[in-house]
Design a protein around this motif. Sequence first.
Motif, PDB file in Angstrom:
ATOM      1  N   PRO A 709      53.503  49.566  50.536  1.00 18.66           N
ATOM      2  CA  PRO A 709      53.014  49.588  49.156  1.00 18.66           C
ATOM      3  C   PRO A 709      52.532  48.202  48.752  1.00 18.66           C
ATOM      4  CG  PRO A 709      55.411  49.707  49.222  1.00 18.66           C
ATOM      5  CD  PRO A 709      54.950  49.837  50.636  1.00 18.66           C
ATOM      6  N   PRO A 710      51.661  48.117  47.765  1.00 21.49           N
ATOM      7  CA  PRO A 710      51.107  46.811  47.365  1.00 21.49           C
ATOM      8  C   PRO A 710      52.190  45.805  46.974  1.00 21.49           C
ATOM      9  CG  PRO A 710      49.844  48.595  46.380  1.00 21.49           C
ATOM     10  CD  PRO A 710      51.041  49.224  47.016  1.00 21.49           C
ATOM     11  N   LEU A 828      44.067  40.547  52.528  1.00 20.53           N
ATOM     12  CA  LEU A 828      42.931  41.442  52.767  1.00 20.53           C
ATOM     13  C   LEU A 828      43.348  42.894  52.596  1.00 20.53           C
ATOM     14  CD1 LEU A 828      40.022  41.937  53.679  1.00 20.53           C
ATOM     15  CD2 LEU A 828      40.834  41.870  56.045  1.00 20.53           C
ATOM     16  N   LEU A 829      44.495  43.280  53.115  1.00 20.97           N
ATOM     17  CA  LEU A 829      44.953  44.656  52.959  1.00 20.97           C
ATOM     18  C   LEU A 829      45.203  44.996  51.496  1.00 20.97           C
ATOM     19  CD1 LEU A 829      47.434  44.945  55.973  1.00 20.97           C
ATOM     20  CD2 LEU A 829      45.148  45.923  55.784  1.00 20.97           C
ATOM     21  N   GLN A 830      45.708  44.055  50.731  1.00 26.05           N
ATOM     22  CA  GLN A 830      45.920  44.311  49.307  1.00 26.05           C
ATOM     23  C   GLN A 830      44.592  44.530  48.582  1.00 26.05           C
ATOM     24  OE1 GLN A 830      49.007  41.663  47.381  1.00 26.05           O
ATOM     25  NE2 GLN A 830      49.108  40.794  49.438  1.00 26.05           N
ATOM     26  N   LEU A 831      43.611  43.709  48.910  1.00 25.92           N
ATOM     27  CA  LEU A 831      42.304  43.890  48.276  1.00 25.92           C
ATOM     28  C   LEU A 831      41.696  45.231  48.652  1.00 25.92           C
ATOM     29  CD1 LEU A 831      40.765  40.315  48.693  1.00 25.92           C
ATOM     30  CD2 LEU A 831      41.472  41.417  46.563  1.00 25.92           C
ATOM     31  N   LEU A 832      41.841  45.606  49.905  1.00 25.07           N
ATOM     32  CA  LEU A 832      41.307  46.895  50.339  1.00 25.07           C
ATOM     33  C   LEU A 832      42.028  48.048  49.659  1.00 25.07           C
ATOM     34  CD1 LEU A 832      40.901  46.139  54.153  1.00 25.07           C
ATOM     35  CD2 LEU A 832      39.082  46.283  52.460  1.00 25.07           C
ATOM     36  N   GLN A 833      43.344  47.935  49.545  1.00 24.43           N
ATOM     37  CA  GLN A 833      44.095  48.998  48.877  1.00 24.43           C
ATOM     38  C   GLN A 833      43.737  49.060  47.398  1.00 24.43           C
ATOM     39  OE1 GLN A 833      45.797  51.141  50.352  1.00 24.43           O
ATOM     40  NE2 GLN A 833      47.062  52.157  48.829  1.00 24.43           N
ATOM     41  N   HIS A 834      43.497  47.918  46.790  1.00 26.34           N
ATOM     42  CA  HIS A 834      43.106  47.900  45.381  1.00 26.34           C
ATOM     43  C   HIS A 834      41.754  48.574  45.174  1.00 26.34           C
ATOM     44  CE1 HIS A 834      42.735  46.494  41.252  1.00 26.34           C
ATOM     45  NE2 HIS A 834      41.560  45.977  41.554  1.00 26.34           N
ATOM     46  N   HIS A 835      40.894  48.471  46.160  1.00 22.67           N
ATOM     47  CA  HIS A 835      39.570  49.096  46.062  1.00 22.67           C
ATOM     48  C   HIS A 835      39.531  50.448  46.757  1.00 22.67           C
ATOM     49  CE1 HIS A 835      38.564  44.890  45.130  1.00 22.67           C
ATOM     50  NE2 HIS A 835      37.524  45.378  44.489  1.00 22.67           N
ATOM     51  N   HIS A 836      40.682  51.074  46.938  1.00 28.22           N
ATOM     52  CA  HIS A 836      40.780  52.421  47.494  1.00 28.22           C
ATOM     53  C   HIS A 836      40.291  52.437  48.946  1.00 28.22           C
ATOM     54  CE1 HIS A 836      41.681  53.880  43.475  1.00 28.22           C
ATOM     55  NE2 HIS A 836      40.600  53.270  43.030  1.00 28.22           N
ATOM     56  N   ILE A 837      41.212  52.090  49.830  1.00 23.79           N
ATOM     57  CA  ILE A 837      40.880  52.033  51.245  1.00 23.79           C
ATOM     58  C   ILE A 837      40.429  53.389  51.763  1.00 23.79           C
ATOM     59  CG2 ILE A 837      43.308  52.410  51.821  1.00 23.79           C
ATOM     60  CD1 ILE A 837      40.756  50.403  53.858  1.00 23.79           C
ATOM     61  N   ARG A 898      37.237  34.581  49.757  1.00 28.65           N
ATOM     62  CA  ARG A 898      37.188  33.223  50.315  1.00 28.65           C
ATOM     63  C   ARG A 898      38.455  32.443  50.005  1.00 28.65           C
ATOM     64  NH1 ARG A 898      31.622  31.246  47.888  1.00 28.65           N
ATOM     65  NH2 ARG A 898      32.120  29.283  48.940  1.00 28.65           N
ATOM     66  N   GLU A 899      39.062  32.728  48.860  1.00 26.11           N
ATOM     67  CA  GLU A 899      40.312  32.041  48.522  1.00 26.11           C
ATOM     68  C   GLU A 899      41.513  32.668  49.222  1.00 26.11           C
ATOM     69  OE1 GLU A 899      40.629  32.153  44.332  1.00 26.11           O
ATOM     70  OE2 GLU A 899      39.124  30.576  43.968  1.00 26.11           O
ATOM     71  N   GLY A 900      41.529  33.983  49.333  1.00 26.09           N
ATOM     72  CA  GLY A 900      42.708  34.658  49.875  1.00 26.09           C
ATOM     73  C   GLY A 900      42.708  34.815  51.375  1.00 26.09           C
ATOM     74  N   CYS A 901      41.564  35.017  51.991  1.00 25.53           N
ATOM     75  CA  CYS A 901      41.509  35.239  53.443  1.00 25.53           C
ATOM     76  C   CYS A 901      40.250  34.602  54.014  1.00 25.53           C
ATOM     77  CB  CYS A 901      41.574  36.732  53.777  1.00 25.53           C
ATOM     78  SG  CYS A 901      40.604  37.796  52.669  1.00 25.53           S
ATOM     79  N   PRO A 902      40.197  33.278  54.046  1.00 27.49           N
ATOM     80  CA  PRO A 902      38.976  32.603  54.522  1.00 27.49           C
ATOM     81  C   PRO A 902      38.673  32.847  55.989  1.00 27.49           C
ATOM     82  CG  PRO A 902      40.755  31.016  54.190  1.00 27.49           C
ATOM     83  CD  PRO A 902      41.227  32.317  53.618  1.00 27.49           C
ATOM     84  N   SER A 903      39.666  33.130  56.824  1.00 23.90           N
ATOM     85  CA  SER A 903      39.360  33.381  58.234  1.00 23.90           C
ATOM     86  C   SER A 903      38.725  34.743  58.441  1.00 23.90           C
ATOM     87  CB  SER A 903      40.637  33.283  59.076  1.00 23.90           C
ATOM     88  OG  SER A 903      41.558  34.306  58.724  1.00 23.90           O
ATOM     89  N   TYR A 904      38.905  35.650  57.490  1.00 23.05           N
ATOM     90  CA  TYR A 904      38.243  36.945  57.562  1.00 23.05           C
ATOM     91  C   TYR A 904      36.933  36.960  56.769  1.00 23.05           C
ATOM     92  CZ  TYR A 904      42.540  38.877  59.509  1.00 23.05           C
ATOM     93  OH  TYR A 904      43.619  39.148  60.306  1.00 23.05           O
ATOM     94  N   TYR A 905      36.792  36.008  55.858  1.00 21.53           N
ATOM     95  CA  TYR A 905      35.578  35.950  55.043  1.00 21.53           C
ATOM     96  C   TYR A 905      35.349  34.482  54.706  1.00 21.53           C
ATOM     97  CZ  TYR A 905      32.159  37.080  51.412  1.00 21.53           C
ATOM     98  OH  TYR A 905      31.015  37.170  50.667  1.00 21.53           O
ATOM     99  N   ASN A 906      34.411  33.859  55.428  1.00 29.63           N
ATOM    100  CA  ASN A 906      34.191  32.430  55.250  1.00 29.63           C
ATOM    101  C   ASN A 906      32.817  32.173  54.631  1.00 29.63           C
ATOM    102  OD1 ASN A 906      32.481  32.989  57.395  1.00 29.63           O
ATOM    103  ND2 ASN A 906      33.930  32.234  58.915  1.00 29.63           N
ATOM    104  N   GLU A 907      32.379  30.942  54.703  1.00 25.76           N
ATOM    105  CA  GLU A 907      31.101  30.567  54.096  1.00 25.76           C
ATOM    106  C   GLU A 907      29.935  31.299  54.737  1.00 25.76           C
ATOM    107  OE1 GLU A 907      28.888  28.606  51.243  1.00 25.76           O
ATOM    108  OE2 GLU A 907      31.061  28.594  51.500  1.00 25.76           O
ATOM    109  N   SER A 908      30.031  31.509  56.038  1.00 28.89           N
ATOM    110  CA  SER A 908      28.956  32.231  56.725  1.00 28.89           C
ATOM    111  C   SER A 908      28.861  33.659  56.217  1.00 28.89           C
ATOM    112  CB  SER A 908      29.212  32.217  58.235  1.00 28.89           C
ATOM    113  OG  SER A 908      29.232  30.896  58.730  1.00 28.89           O
ATOM    114  N   ASP A 909      29.990  34.293  56.019  1.00 26.30           N
ATOM    115  CA  ASP A 909      29.976  35.651  55.486  1.00 26.30           C
ATOM    116  C   ASP A 909      29.396  35.681  54.074  1.00 26.30           C
ATOM    117  OD1 ASP A 909      31.301  36.563  57.806  1.00 26.30           O
ATOM    118  OD2 ASP A 909      33.196  35.859  56.973  1.00 26.30           O
TER     119      ASP A 909
END
Length: 1505
Positions: A709-710, A828-837, A898-909
């Motif tokens: 759960p979240p 990242l999982l929390q953000l995905l769950q918040h946006h209805h995975i 970018r603040e919560g999971c920069p290795s999964y979403y960085n400047e290039s993304d």
Amino acid sequence: MSMEDEAVVADIEAAGRLLSDTISRDFRFVSGDLVDVLDAARFASYPYSTPQKEWPPVVDVVNARELPPVLIERYNAAGGQGTALCGIFPAIRRAWATVDDTLFLWRFDKWDGQCPEYCGEEQVICAVGLAKTISGVFVEAIQYLVVVANPSELVLLGVCCSASSDGSDQFAEVSLQLLPEYTLSTDGVTMTCITTTEQGRIFLGGRDGHLYELLYTSGMRWQSRCRKVCHTAGISTLLSRWVVPNALKFGAVDAIVEVVIDGERSILYTRTQESKIQVFDLGKSGDAAPKKIAEESRVGDQRDGRYGGSRAPAVRSGGRASKATIISISPISTTESKWLHLVAIASDGRRIYLSTAPSSGGGHVNGIAGGKAQRPSVLRVVMTRPGPPVSPGGFSLAGTPGAPRTPTDGLPLKVEAAHYSSGVLILSDASPASASRILVTTRDLTLPPPTSVNPSINTAGTATRTLKALRETVTVLGVEGRTLAIADVLPTPDRAAAVEASVLEPGNSGLMNISTTDEEMTRARRLWARGDLATQHILPKRRAIVLSTMGLMEIIFNRPVDILQRLLEANSQRNALEEFFQRFGPGEAAAMCLLLAARLTSDEENMVPISVMERAAEAFEDARLVGLPQMQDGGAAGGQITQSAGTGGFNIVQTVQDPEPVFSGAHEGLCLCAARLLRSVWELPVMISKGDIKPENGDAGGVLSCRLPPEAMQTLEEKIRSLEQFLRARRNQRRGLYGRVMGMGDLSGYGDRQTRSFATNGQARDYGGGVLSGYETPPPTRPGVDRPPMPSKRQRTPYSPSELVAMEVRGLECVRRLLRRSGEALRLLQLLQHHHIARLSQSLEPQVRRQLTQLTFHQLVCSVEGEHVATRLVAALMEYYVAPDGRGTVDDISIKLREGCPSYYNESDYMFYQAVECLERAASVHDTEERENLAREALELLGKVPETADLLSVCQRFEDIMYYEAVVELPLRKARALDPAEDAFNESVEEGQRQAALAARKQCYDIVTNALRTLKAKNGQRGDMGASVRPVPSVASLDDTARETYIRQIVQLGVRWPDRAFHRSLYQTMIELGMEEELLELAGPDLVPFLQSAGNYQSMQATAGSGRTPKTPTQMSGTRVRQPITSEQAKHLELLSRYYVRRRQHALAAHVLLRLAERRQVGGGDDLSLQQRFEYLSNAVLQARSAASSTGTLGTTTEISDSGLLELLEGKLAVLRFQIKIRDELDAIASRYEGQTSNGNVNVGDPYPPQGDLGEVAHGRLAREKATELGNELKSITQLYNDYAVPFELWEVCLEILNFSNYSSDKDNSVMRETWTRLLDQAIKRGGIAEACSVLRRAGPQLYPGGGGSLPLDSICLHLERVAQERAALALEVVGEEDIGRALLQACKGAAEPVQRTYDRVLASGAILPSPPLRLQILRSVLYVMREWAQQVLTEQNGSAFGASLLMGGNVSPVQSGSLNRGVKDKLCTAANRYMTEVRRLAMPQSQLESVSRGFQELEEMLLG
């Protein structure tokens, strides 16, 4: 972006392996089954221990409260003679007590001034219980029921719970509501106890020894709303109850005094007043009627191993011990033991462990007893454990070395109340005469006293540790009054569910263990059974309530980390801290220091002070406490013979192991802390599928949701980030080992420096900078755990102390990076769950969706597959924002990612999705110029991050807006970024590396070629990508001109890009799409090498350019190896020949066509016919003639002997004609014999057919096989003659082959004469002289004049005339006078003079022609020849065409007739006169000679005429 913001792949992978190993070892270390530790404790020297004097107590009394005043007042009003009962309801945080007919409830954890009461119908209350309500029976406000039993009736009271204003306390107010309709009679049975199940079932124990159940429903008009069911009484018992009053019943009745429920196993136990225990099965789901399984009446007497258990230690009091009774029974959680199911506490303090499964020998049960897969079948005692050995004055260890014995040692306990729950035993002992006391036994988690010390081992970091034998600490507490009830204080349901989700074990089956339907007690016991070491980072302190006649006492159980915190708070002496590290082990103690230093145990009630945090950090870094990394000799595992320590001899079995590095307790503590934080998610899938949908395509069915759960994910993330931030702060401050390493300079040489970082597309990125990584997983330093030996083939070079420190720091840094990555994954999982995975996953490809359902958290953090799935999920999330119907902009969600999971979403993304947003805007505008500007802006953004772009999706968007410049440029840029060293073209690199580089490039190339396929398809369908759905002009709507323009643009852009591998892919795609003309027109100069390589063709220019002497075509033909060529390769060679023709390189085109004609078929699959080979050779001849006519245009180096090439090709073409002719003849032969068989001329089913028929059938089959062989490949002229023409008597073809080859091996031309004879005989046999003449007329002109050898007129003429005379004499055939002569004239193409000379030579051979009839036959033929010759002469002389020979079928050309003169006429006249004289000399009747003689005479007269 700094290196700190990057997740280094090698570091995380190494730390992930270490974490998996640590989790596995720690799970085995702390999760031993209770039956195993009890069995090992039978022979332990110290089964019980005393708390350390210098340490804070293990058990504290935190609160002591008096009973409610109203209760005391009511009891005093009764004069102390009333009936009083007491108990605790942990579920609603209330204690209860009865005084006669009144029930009181009050808060046990705090006094709020409220004490609701219920007063009955002047009936003494004899039992009280609390039950959950059954759904749908009462109003929603009534959540619980209080069951009140008096001697005459059972009453249900509704319990309404109200939460506090802030929602923190769900049981702030409790009110009781009488339910008049839910009251029923007891039928004269006094109930002694009431127990309920998780589902709300109510069971009652009767004084009559029977088990009852109270059932209630919403009821109907005529039905009773509740009823009582007896589950143990038979019909006779029921009848006697109504007939015989209770007062008249005699005999002792064993009343049921306790009923307990095992909610996990769905088993019910009862205890009677005489210590008899019964077991009932409630079914797998717990809703069945209780079924009695077994009972045991001698449980209290079990002091030995008669019942399958081991022998328990005897009571030291000897004969003073009275018979013990059972005071309490408690179920054992499945987490605590899968083998033991129930524990019974005797009045002397013994614990008796029972099982409901049969024994398999050795005292253990058969299978995983207690699991829901196996139902109870027996009730047996497994083993017993003696009570704590205490004296009246306190705790004692009789038998402890040096401890003085007292007269009261071994005095048996007198237990009046007991409570057991998940390893904690609370006993109320009334043996002291002065006052009662409470004995609390808890699991002793410290190390046992050491028995020996190995000086070669670092004692600071590797003290001996084992938990195999159960050791318990006994704490004695004083209590006022008599203890009446003991119960656990349960955590709130929400807190318990969240905590249990955070401590799931890898072997558990998902969310089954955190169901909200579980009873709070069951869930709490499961959590407590895991032990303090595994749960102290997430589970609050355990509490219990003791209710006595004088009030309430709340006790708290200090966890090991709480003891350490209090030691640090009191700033105790160093020896106390050293003692703590020694007793728990450096690794475990270091892990507790991290819990305090990072505030992982903090909550609203217990916040770790800053001073404690700093002291804990210093202790974690103190080498005197945690030790230093060093080399350790691992004992016997190497290859050298060692001396036996005990005997002084040599042990040939044990060998010396190479020394290995052993890290300090700080490293182990960090690994333990990280492992226990992540153990609940590490090897479990991150997603679960809710529902039973099973789609046909194999996709994951159901609705996807995050497993945790979240709230649990947020709590876990906060703890992980807190630990990582602590480690980062200590590194930045250069504290501890970090300071030592950073003072040494660059130590990257001690391990391979791996700085590849995760990218959004799963590819690795290279960054500069010195990063300590790539360390090996160290062996476990925790003693007592088997360490697998490390294989070693040679003596390892010992490391220096500085190197060992650097290795450990490298390990700490890798674990820190893993923690950082794990925290980002949770965010990242929390953000995905918040946006209805579930909604986001619907947009994923089926393969990615299947991977997501099977993806573990370990894979998500450490693997490339997890990175790929995360990238696809982020893409789906961004699509949610940037889609035409999106919910925002890229910046809205990018900041969080970018603040919560920069290795999964960085400047290039971020730049990538900015470009995607531009493309979305471009797709929605209709202005062409604005659309191109937006597309160009997107291309510039993507050009800055070519290696991270998701080409498949972004190029589809560029296709939708018809911006093909980006469709070509972006994939080719990424291909170059993926293979910057151009390993794909480097033949010197390893083959596997080169193929991997080519594969990576090909994925990029396919995007460009698929765009080309889409344009060529003309139906709007993407090549391997799906269909376009954008609101822009689709490909299907383009006209042919626009389509051709875009195609040419893609090809031209691709050809200009300097990528040879892409060119090959582009050329191959154009060939597959049938774009040969565009390919030959637009391709670059590397098309020729591509076609040559694809066609398996060795260019002649390579030979010419090598500096060697070029071979002539004849030499090349002799040395050519006819390798098989597939149809696909032939297609490339055809294009190569067309390319040469376009470039006017005719000789090279001829060579390619020759290669096509001569190619061998691969398994006969491409079905190349001789007619196609003939066309190839014919075209090759035309190209060779064109080359010969344009000699000098390419120079003598490249045009290799054009005249020789032409001669070679023409000869091969002639040989191919022979092959085609032979093939046709063989087909005709086979068809002729097959026709005979089908017409019934040959009986195939006849078992004894004639030999001639069998030979003909075999001959036909052989002809068919040979014809097939000729159709497969080209044969040489020698093969055609010897293997096909001669064996099948194709004499006419043989004559043509001999004539073509200018055969002249013998002087008298015997081979040619014999062949002609066989040909004529074959024709005569088939159709007589007429057929033979026909064959001569057909074959003769092809061989005439042939130098005289190919057409031997003498033998032909003599053979035909002789056979004709013989057949006429035998009346076999009527031969005309003109047949043979006419055939000879046609064979000589109408030239009469050679035929006349032939007859002259035949007539002159007197020895050959002894027969007058034969001579006459020949003279008749000569007469016909002479007449034809004379007619030709007269026709030439008169210049008229009307006298032309009928034989020739028309006018005779001047070339054939020649110039006539008088000499020719004279010659004819002389010959005619001579032949006339020859006729007259024949010795035959004049009547036979008259016509021939007169003919010659008339011919002579005509010529003289």
